[in-house]
Design an enzyme around this catalytic site. Sequence first.
Site, PDB file in Angstrom:
ATOM      1  N   ARG A 104       0.828  -1.206   0.000  1.00 13.25           N
ATOM      2  CA  ARG A 104       0.000   0.000   0.000  1.00 13.25           C
ATOM      3  C   ARG A 104       0.859   1.251   0.000  1.00 13.25           C
ATOM      4  O   ARG A 104       1.718   1.418   0.860  1.00 13.25           O
ATOM      5  CB  ARG A 104      -0.924   0.005   1.231  1.00 13.25           C
ATOM      6  CG  ARG A 104      -1.912   1.167   1.219  1.00 13.25           C
ATOM      7  CD  ARG A 104      -2.859   1.112   2.392  1.00 13.25           C
ATOM      8  NE  ARG A 104      -2.217   1.503   3.638  1.00 13.25           N
ATOM      9  CZ  ARG A 104      -2.883   1.882   4.725  1.00 13.25           C
ATOM     10  NH1 ARG A 104      -4.190   1.896   4.716  1.00 13.25           N
ATOM     11  NH2 ARG A 104      -2.242   2.214   5.818  1.00 13.25           N
ATOM     12  N   THR A 108      -1.060   7.652  -1.046  1.00 16.31           N
ATOM     13  CA  THR A 108      -2.325   7.555  -1.795  1.00 16.31           C
ATOM     14  C   THR A 108      -3.251   6.483  -1.251  1.00 16.31           C
ATOM     15  O   THR A 108      -4.435   6.459  -1.575  1.00 16.31           O
ATOM     16  CB  THR A 108      -2.041   7.230  -3.268  1.00 16.31           C
ATOM     17  OG1 THR A 108      -1.452   5.920  -3.353  1.00 16.31           O
ATOM     18  CG2 THR A 108      -1.100   8.247  -3.875  1.00 16.31           C
ATOM     19  N   ASP A 201      -1.542  -3.244  12.127  1.00 16.11           N
ATOM     20  CA  ASP A 201      -0.993  -3.723  10.850  1.00 16.11           C
ATOM     21  C   ASP A 201      -0.730  -5.222  10.973  1.00 16.11           C
ATOM     22  O   ASP A 201       0.189  -5.647  11.682  1.00 16.11           O
ATOM     23  CB  ASP A 201       0.299  -2.977  10.525  1.00 16.11           C
ATOM     24  CG  ASP A 201       0.827  -3.302   9.131  1.00 16.11           C
ATOM     25  OD1 ASP A 201       1.087  -4.495   8.870  1.00 16.11           O
ATOM     26  OD2 ASP A 201       0.963  -2.382   8.311  1.00 16.11           O
ATOM     27  N   ASP A 204       2.911  -6.452  10.088  1.00 21.13           N
ATOM     28  CA  ASP A 204       3.888  -6.136  11.112  1.00 21.13           C
ATOM     29  C   ASP A 204       3.723  -7.039  12.327  1.00 21.13           C
ATOM     30  O   ASP A 204       4.712  -7.484  12.930  1.00 21.13           O
ATOM     31  CB  ASP A 204       3.769  -4.669  11.543  1.00 21.13           C
ATOM     32  CG  ASP A 204       4.343  -3.716  10.499  1.00 21.13           C
ATOM     33  OD1 ASP A 204       5.165  -4.160   9.680  1.00 21.13           O
ATOM     34  OD2 ASP A 204       3.955  -2.537  10.509  1.00 21.13           O
TER      35      ASP A 204
END
Length: 210
Positions: A104, A108, A201, A204
């Site tokens: 990602r 944006t 996340d 992660d």
Amino acid sequence: MSQLHVINHPMVQHKLTKMREKETGSKDFRELLKEISLLMGYEITRDLPLEEVQIETPICKTTAHCISGKKLAIVPILRAGLGMVEGLLELLPVAKVGHIGLYRNEITHKPVFYYCKLPDDIQQRMVIVTDPMLATGGSASDAITMLKEKSHCTNIRLMCLVAAPEGIEKVRQDHPDVDIYVAAVDERLNDDAYIVPGLGDAGDRIFGTK
């Protein structure tokens, strides 16, 4: 329109709660994700066709049922989707595994492709796309588009752990033929396009990179 399946089995919900806790370390997070993926696998394969076979038990001959030659493929969206593969393979050990690499763009929030390797006969298989988080839906939608356009797949299912309403709507609008399987639908996305309350996340937390 595609169907949304929320798998709210008590064991799935219990394990998901443990995963959400910020104190849960990478080892436990990975193990819980594997366990939930196996449990969700029972639901995503619930409608596999069966055929009658003749067998002999220690007592007598009988008619029983086996899966009717259904070919399967698991395609994780790298990197977090890898965490769901092991659990599914325990349930579906003969499934082939492909990989689609996306990351990602943090500015944006759009997905960027960097890798794709798929089984040669994937178009003949029921494909389970895995990604723990369905946030904006951009990565999942683009991965499904690639499967359709590059490999001519026609039987695709999306399996995620936690989804935001925005992500569900994106995939359903872009791919009304793809059913979505999730363990929970959360409230919304925040300004950084993370799911709220979510679990952080997933990549992660799986790999201990933050």
